[in-house]
Design an enzyme around this catalytic site. Structure first.
Site, PDB file in Angstrom:
ATOM      1  N   SER A  86       0.843  -1.182   0.000  1.00 20.60           N
ATOM      2  CA  SER A  86       0.000   0.000   0.000  1.00 20.60           C
ATOM      3  C   SER A  86       0.885   1.240   0.000  1.00 20.60           C
ATOM      4  CB  SER A  86      -0.890  -0.001   1.254  1.00 20.60           C
ATOM      5  OG  SER A  86      -1.655   1.172   1.311  1.00 20.60           O
ATOM      6  N   GLY A  87       0.628   2.148  -0.958  1.00 17.62           N
ATOM      7  CA  GLY A  87       1.433   3.364  -1.057  1.00 17.62           C
ATOM      8  C   GLY A  87       2.575   3.252  -2.035  1.00 17.62           C
ATOM      9  N   THR A  93      -2.096   1.956  -7.945  1.00 16.11           N
ATOM     10  CA  THR A  93      -3.251   2.614  -8.566  1.00 16.11           C
ATOM     11  C   THR A  93      -2.795   3.628  -9.604  1.00 16.11           C
ATOM     12  OG1 THR A  93      -4.539   2.305  -6.540  1.00 16.11           O
ATOM     13  CG2 THR A  93      -5.339   3.945  -8.111  1.00 16.11           C
ATOM     14  N   ASN A 120      -0.737   5.064   3.373  1.00 16.76           N
ATOM     15  CA  ASN A 120      -1.097   5.645   2.073  1.00 16.76           C
ATOM     16  C   ASN A 120      -2.369   6.456   2.230  1.00 16.76           C
ATOM     17  OD1 ASN A 120      -1.550   6.223  -0.594  1.00 16.76           O
ATOM     18  ND2 ASN A 120      -1.854   4.106  -1.253  1.00 16.76           N
ATOM     19  N   SER A 123      -5.289   4.662  -0.338  1.00 17.61           N
ATOM     20  CA  SER A 123      -5.037   3.223  -0.422  1.00 17.61           C
ATOM     21  C   SER A 123      -6.264   2.489  -0.967  1.00 17.61           C
ATOM     22  CB  SER A 123      -4.682   2.681   0.971  1.00 17.61           C
ATOM     23  OG  SER A 123      -4.523   1.291   0.937  1.00 17.61           O
ATOM     24  N   SER A 124      -6.043   1.638  -1.980  1.00 19.50           N
ATOM     25  CA  SER A 124      -7.135   0.801  -2.492  1.00 19.50           C
ATOM     26  C   SER A 124      -7.424  -0.293  -1.469  1.00 19.50           C
ATOM     27  CB  SER A 124      -6.736   0.163  -3.827  1.00 19.50           C
ATOM     28  OG  SER A 124      -6.479   1.137  -4.788  1.00 19.50           O
ATOM     29  N   GLY A 134      -0.359  -6.021  -2.441  1.00 21.63           N
ATOM     30  CA  GLY A 134       0.866  -6.794  -2.317  1.00 21.63           C
ATOM     31  C   GLY A 134       0.925  -7.501  -0.983  1.00 21.63           C
ATOM     32  N   GLU A 153       1.363  -8.322   2.712  1.00 22.32           N
ATOM     33  CA  GLU A 153       1.211  -7.415   3.858  1.00 22.32           C
ATOM     34  C   GLU A 153       1.683  -8.081   5.141  1.00 22.32           C
ATOM     35  OE1 GLU A 153      -2.442  -4.464   2.497  1.00 22.32           O
ATOM     36  OE2 GLU A 153      -2.727  -5.786   4.220  1.00 22.32           O
TER      37      GLU A 153
END
Length: 1027
Positions: A118-119, A123, A168, A171-172, A389, A391
Site C-alpha cells: 500500500s502506497g 493505482t 497511504n 489506499s485501495s 501486495g 502485507e
C-alpha cells in the site's frame, strides 16, 4: 541517453557507459546478481537520478517518487508508441505498448499484473496504463465515449473503494481486475471490472490515524446544502460514529470538496443517476449513529428514534419493522419462527453487520453498473490487475491472511509463467534448456487451500459445526490437523525462543517471502460474515431500486447456507488464476521508498523488506539462470559491426555468419555465448560491458573515416550552397528596402517644393504626409477640459477642417462634462451663487467648476456638534479690536449660525438678528456678518475669512433666507465694532494676498488680481441650468 536516427528512440545499451552513476537499466545485467546489497544499491543509484523504472528482463520494477515527474507527457507517449521493448529506457508506457502490440500482432489476449505494498503506486501505475491507451489508440466518437468511461471509472471506484491508511492517503481497499476490450482496429470499445475482497470492516471501524472510505467525507464536505438537508446530514464528520474512530476527519493531501465534484462528474459521464446511491451512503452514516440502551432483563432498545426515521425514508423501509429487526433476531425451530431479543452487544453487532452488508453489496452493484456501461462482446482483451501486495503488520488478521494467500498464488503463477516463457524462448531458438532450481511455493498454497486439510477448510468447518465454536477452538483444530506441516507454527508447537515473540492466539505461516504471524481473533466472525434473517427480510422489502437488486428475495427461500468469505475469496481467486493463465502476462512490481511519503528519501530497510516480499531476488535468479542478455542478430550487428574490420561498414552475408565473425574477432569464449536461430545469447554481463566500452572508444576513431569524410564534404557543399542562396535573399531584400527609402525621400523633397501649388502628383505625397502629421499631433495633444483653449496650429489646407474638429471636440467635452455632473451641481445653490456673484465678484469664475459640498471639515470635526450642521467650513475670525486672526469653524444650523473653536461654542448668531452680509468685489475671501446689537449677547459685527467664500456666502444666504441682503462693495466695508463705534476694511489689488492692520487703524486687505475668463461654452451651460 543516446538519440537514434529519428531523434527519439534511445537504445538501452547506450546507458551502459553511465552505469557507474545511474546503475543498469536491467537487473539481469548486474554482475553480482545474487547479492541483495548490489540489487538495492542499483535501485538507490537510479532513484537518486529520478530514474524510477528498472527492468528484470521483461518485469518492470517501479519506485514511487512521491513527486511529479515530467515523464508522462503526450510526447513521451509517442516516444514509446510502436517501439521495440528494449529500444527505449524502462517505462510503464513500454510495458503498456508491448502488451498492446503483442495483442494486435499475435492475436492473443494480454494482461498486466501490478502488485506492491500500500502506497507503492499501484493505482497510479494502472491509471498511467489507461491514459496511455486513451491517448495512443485509434479513436472515434463512440470510442471516445468508451475511453472517457474507462478513465472516469477510476475516480468513482477510488471514492467508494479507497481510504486513507497509515501507509497511504489513497489506499485501495479492494483488489481490482479490469479487462480493456479492443476491436479489430485496435480501438478500446469496452471493459469489464472484477473486484476482490473489499475491506468492509473499515465501514464500522478504523485504526487510529486512518479514515473510512473517501465517499463519506466527500459527501459531507462537498455536498450542497439542499442535498445534505434532504439526507439529514450535517457538514461535520465528527457527528458520525463511523467517521470518528480513526480520529482523522481531514487530511492535508486530500481535498474532499474538489474530489466530490470530480466524482459527481465521473458518475454523470458513466451514466449514473446518483440520488438513490447517495441515499444508501447517508443511511450507513445514520446506522452508525443508532444507539442502544439496555433493560434490566438485558434486552436492548434503541434510544435514537430520529435516526430510525431518517433510515426508514432513505432506505425505503418500514421504520417499525426496521427498529424491531435491529433489536431482535429471527430463529426458525422445527418450522416455527421465533423472535429472540438481542442484548446491547449483539444489537450493536447486528447494526454493524447490516452497515457492512449494505455498503459491500452496494459496491458490488456499483462495479456491475460500470460494467454495464462498458459492455462489449467479441473483442481482444488486455487485462489490468491492480491488487494488494504482500502485507505484514504488527497485528495481522483475517484480511492479511487472505491477501497473503492471494500473493502466494500470484507468485506461484509468476514463477511458472516466467520459467515457461524462458523455456519456450530457448526451445524456439534451438538452445538446450537447463532446468532451474527454485522454491516451489505450491506446498504453501496447498497448506492454505487444500480440500478437507487446508486452513480455509478447517476454518469453514469450525464456522459451520454446532456447539461453542470460537477463534481459540479454531486455533486448536489447526494445531491438531496441520501442526506437523513444515511451514506452520503456533505458540504451543514452537520452541522456547520462538514463544517469546509469538502470542498464544497466533499462528505462523512461513510464506515464500518470509514469516508472518496471524492473530486468530475475529477469524470466525469475519469468515461467517452473517446477516440476521430478519434484517435481510427488511432490506428485501426496500423501495430503493439499488437495494432491491443488492438483496435478492431468493436469498430468503434458499435453504443452502451461503459460502463463507474465505471460500468465496478462494473460488474467485481460482477463477482469476484461470483468467491470467489464459493470457500473456506482463508484470509491474511497485516499491515505496519510505513510509513518510517524502520525495528523495531512500529507506534501505523498508526497501529490502519489499524486495524480499515481492520475490524480486528469486525472479532475478530465475531470469539469470541461463543467459543475461539476448538480442536479435540484426540489432546486435547494427550496433557493434564497427568493432570488426570484416563487418564494417556493411555485412553482405547471412546475419548469423556476421554475428559469428564479430564475436570471434571480439574474443568471446565459447562458454560466454550461444547463437540461436534469430538471436545471440550472452551469458555474463561483463562480456556485454566490455563490448560496450570498446564501442565507446571506437566511436572517436570513426569520426575521421573515409565514409565520414565523404559525408562531411557533401554536407559542407550543401551548407555553402544554402548559405549563398540565403545571402542572396538577404542582399535583395536590403536593396529593395534602400530603393523604396530613396523614392520616399525624393517624393518628399519634390512635394515640399510644390507645397503651395494646387494638389498635383508632385505634391500629393507631401500634402498627405503633412495632414497625417497634423492629425497625429492633434491626437496626442487634444485639450483635456472645457477650460483648456490650446489647439495645434493647422497647415493651410486643414484650417477649415481643424475648426470643425475643434468645435466637435468642444461639444464632446461639454457633453461628457454635463453627463458627469451630479445632483449637487444641479441644485438651486449654484443658481443662487450665479445670481448673487456673477459679474460682481472677481473670484466667482474660480468657484464654477468646483462642487458645493455639505462640509469642509474632517468627519471627526464635523460630528462634534449635535444635531449635525447643515454646512460647516473652517474660517479665520478677526478680532474687532486689533484685528488678530483666530482659527474657527463656522457651522450653519437650522435657525442660527455658530462659531466654534475646538468643539467649544464661541458665538451664536440667530438668523433673525442677521441684518446683512458685506463682501468685496475683489478675489479675496473676506466677508462681514452684520448683527443687530439689541442685547448683550451680540457685541458687534463679525469679520471672517473663508477659502470657499462663494460657497460659504451662498449657503449662509440660503439658510438664513438673506439672498437679497448680500452687499458687494468696492473699495471698503464699514462694520460695527461695538455699540456706537465703527470699523473699516479697505480693499486693494496686488500681486499677493495680504491682510494686516493699517496705520490709520483700518483693516487693510490686498487681494490677488487674477482675472479668469470663462469660455462661452460654460456660460451657456449654466444658463441652460438656470432655465
Amino acid at each position: 541517453e543516446a538519440v537514434g536516427s529519428d531523434g527519439i528512440r534511445v537504445m538501452m545499451e547506450s546507458a551502459l557507459t553511465a552505469r557507474d552513476r545511474v546503475g543498469v537499466q536491467d537487473f539481469v545485467l548486474l554482475e553480482n546478481h545474487t547479492s541483495e546489497v548490489a540489487f538495492i544499491e542499483n535501485l538507490r543509484k537510479r532513484f537518486k537520478e529520478n530514474l524510477i523504472y528498472t527492468y528484470i528482463g521483461s518485469v518492470l520494477v517501479s519506485m514511487n517518487p512521491y513527486k511529479e515527474l515530467e515523464i508522462y507527457t503526450k510526447q513521451h507517449m509517442e516516444r514509446y508508441r510502436g517501439v521495440n521493448f528494449y529500444e527505449v529506457s524502462p517505462h510503464i508506457y513500454a510495458v503498456a505498448d508491448n502488451a498492446y502490440r503483442s495483442m494486435r500482432t499475435e492475436r492473443r489476449d494480454q494482461c498486466i499484473l501490478i502488485s506492491g505494498e500500500s502506497g507503492a503506486g499501484k493505482t497510479e501505475a494502472s491509471k498511467k496504463v489507461l491514459q496511455y491507451y486513451a491517448v495512443t489508440c485509434p479513436a472515434s466518437e463512440h470510442v471516445q465515449t468508451v475511453k472517457d468511461r474507462l478513465l472516469q471509472s477510476n475516480p468513482v471506484l477510488e471514492a467508494f473503494g479507497n481510504a486513507k491508511t497509515l501507509r497511504n492517503d489513497n489506499s485501495s481497499r479492494f483488489g481490482k481486475y479490469m479487462d480493456i476490450q479492443f476491436d479489430f482496429k485496435g480501438a478500446p470499445v469496452g471493459g469489464h471490472i472484477i473486484n476482490y475482497l473489499l475491506e468492509k470492516s473499515r465501514v464500522v471501524h478504523q485504526s487510529h490515524g486512518e479514515r473510512n472510505f473517501h465517499i463519506f467525507y466527500q459527501l459531507i464536505e462537498g455536498g450542497e446544502d439542499d442535498l445534505l438537508r434532504r439526507l439529514g446530514l450535517e457538514k461535520n464528520a465528527q457527528q458520525y460514529q463511523y467517521l470518528v474512530k480513526g480520529n482523522c476527519p481531514k487530511v492535508s493531501s486530500i481535498n474532499d470538496r474538489n474530489d466530490w465534484k470530480i466524482m459527481r462528474k465521473a458518475l454523470s459521464i458513466i451514466g449514473f443517476t446518483d440520488d438513490e446511491l447517495l441515499n444508501i451512503i447517508a443511511s450507513v452514516l445514520h446506522l452508525g449513529n443508532v444507539q442502544y440502551g439496555g433493560e434490566d432483563s438485558g434486552r436492548a432498545y434503541i434510544t435514537t428514534e430520529t435516526q430510525i426515521k431518517y433510515l426508514a425514508r432513505l432506505l425505503g423501509v418500514d421504520g417499525t419493522v426496521l427498529k424491531e429487526a435491529l433489536t431482535h433476531k429471527k430463529i426458525i425451530a422445527k418450522g416455527e419462527e421465533l423472535m429472540s431479543p438481542l442484548n446491547q452487544e449483539q444489537a450493536a453487532s447486528a447494526r454493524d453487520a447490516l452497515s457492512k452488508a449494505i455498503y459491500g453489496r452496494t459496491f458490488t452493484w456499483l462495479v456491475n453498473k460500470i460494467n454495464d456501461s462498458l459492455a462489449f462482446k467479441n473483442a481482444s482483451v488486455i487485462g489490468l490487475l491492480d491488487i494488494y501486495g504482500f502485507e505484514v503488520f504488527q497485528n495481522n488478521s483475517f484480511e492479511q491472511f487472505c491477501i497473503n494467500y492471494c500473493n502466494e498464488k500470484l507468485q506461484q503463477l509468476f514463477i511458472e509463467l516466467t520459467l515457461k516463457s524462458e523455456q519456450e524462448e530457448y526451445e524456439a531458438e534451438g538452445i538446450t534448456w537447463e532446468p532451474v532450481q527454485y522454491f516451489n511455493n505450491k506446498i504453501i498454497c496447498d497448506l492454505v487451500e487444500e480440500k478437507f486439510k487446508g486452513i480455509i477448510s478447517i476454518l469453514d468447518e469450525e464456522c459451520l459445526r454446532p456447539g461453542d465454536a470460537s477463534d481459540i477452538t479454531f486455533l486448536e483444530k489447526l494445531e491438531d490437523t496441520v501442526g506437523g506441516h513444515a511451514h506452520f507454527l503456533t505458540h504451543k508447537l514452537a520452541d522456547g525462543k520462538t514463544r517469546k515473540v509469538m502470542g498464544r492466539e497466533e499462528f505462523r505461516l512461513i510464506h515464500y517471502a518470509g514469516e508472518v504471524n496471524y492473530n486468530v481473533n475475529g477469524f470466525l466472525d469475519k469468515n461467517n460474515d452473517l446477516l440476521f434473517r430478519n434484517l435481510k427480510e427488511v432490506m428485501c422489502m426496500s423501495e430503493n431500486k439499488i437495494l432491491t437488486q443488492c438483496f435478492d428475495r431468493e436469498e430468503l427461500t434458499d435453504k443452502k447456507r451461503p459460502e463463507t468469505a474465505a471460500t468465496q475469496f478462494k473460488n474467485s481467486l481460482a477463477k482469476l488464476m484461470e483468467i491470467l493463465m489464459s493470457k500473456e502476462p506482463s508484470y509491474v512490481r511497485c516499491i515505496k521508498p519510505n513510509d513518510a511519503k517524502q520525495a528523495g528519501r531512500f529507506d534501505e530497510v523498508l526497501i529490502r523488506h519489499q524486495v524480499k516480499y515481492l520475490g524480486l531476488m528469486e525472479n532475478l535468479r530465475v531470469r539469470r539462470a541461463g543467459f543475461a542478455y539476448r538480442r536479435r542478430y540484426e540489432t546486435f550487428l547494427q550496433r557493434y559491426k564497427s568493432l570488426c574490420p570484416d563487418t564494417w561498414p556493411n555485412w553482405d552475408g547471412r546475419l548469423v555468419d556476421g554475428v559469428s565473425t564479430l564475436v570471434k574477432h571480439l574474443g568471446y569464449k565459447p562458454e560466454e555465448y550461444k547463437l540461436g536461430r534469430t538471436k545471440i545469447f550472452i551469458r555474463f554481463p561483463k562480456t556485454l560491458f566490455a563490448t560496450e566500452d570498446a564501442l565507446e572508444v571506437r566511436k572517436h576513431s570513426l569520426g575521421m573515416s573515409y565514409s565520414q569524410k565523404t559525408k562531411y564534404r557533401k554536407m559542407r557543399q550543401s551548407a555553402v550552397k544554402i548559405q549563398a542562396w540565403w545571402r542572396g535573399i538577404l542582399a535583395r531584400r536590403e536593396a529593395k528596402r534602400r530603393r523604396e527609402a530613396a523614392n520616399t525621400i525624393r517624393r518628399f523633397i519634390k512635394g515640399f517644393i510644390y507645397r503651395h501649388q494646387p494638389r498635383c502628383p508632385e505634391n500629393e505625397y507631401f500634402l498627405d504626409y503633412v495632414r497625417y502629421s497634423f492629425l497625429m499631433k492633434l491626437r496626442r495633444s487634444l485639450p483635456k477640459t472645457v477650460l483648456d483653449k490650446s489647439w495645434p496650429t493647422p497647415p493651410p489646407a486643414l484650417i477649415e477642417a481643424s475648426e470643425q474638429l475643434r468645435k466637435l471636440c468642444m461639444q464632446n467635452m461639454v457633453w461628457k462634462y454635463c453627463k458627469n455632473i451630479n445632483s449637487e451641481w444641479k441644485h438651486q445653490q449654484k443658481m443662487v451663487a450665479s445670481e448673487i456673484f456673477k459679474d460682481k465678484k472677481d473670484n466667482y469664475p474660480q468657484s464654477v467648476p468646483k462642487l458645493f459640498v455639505g462640509t469642509r471639515l474632517s468627519d471627526d470635526s464635523a460630528n462634534i456638534i449635535h444635531p449635525s450642521p447643515q454646512y460647516a467650513v473652517p474660517v479665520t475670525k478677526y478680532d474687532r479690536k486689533g484685528y488678530k486672526a483666530r482659527n474657527r469653524q463656522l457651522m450653519l444650523m437650522a435657525d442660527s449660525a455658530i462659531i466654534v473653536e475646538e468643539a467649544k461654542l464661541k458665538q451664536r448668531i440667530d438668523y433673525s438678528s442677521l441684518k446683512g452680509i458685506s463682501v468685496s468685489s475683489l478675489s479675496d475671501g473676506m466677508f462681514v456678518l452684520h448683527v443687530a446689537c439689541e442685547d448683550n449677547k451680540q457685541k458687534g459685527d463679525v469679520v471672517l475669512q473663508s477659502e470657499h467664500v462663494i460657497e460659504t456666502l451662498t449657503k449662509v444666504a440660503i439658510c438664513a433666507d438673506k439672498m437679497n441682503s448680500i452687499n458687494i462693495n468696492q473699495g471698503s466695508i464699514k462694520f460695527n465694532v461695538a455699540q456706537g463705534k465703527e470699523g473699516i476694511i479697505d480693499f486693494t489689488s496686488g500681486s499677493e494676498l495680504l491682510i494686516a492692520k493699517a496705520k490709520n487703524g483700518h483693516l487693510s486687505v490686498v487681494s490677488i488680481d487674477d482675472e479668469i475668463n470663462l469660455n462661452g461654452c460654460l456660460s451657456r451651460l449654466f444658463v441652460f441650468f438656470s432655465h
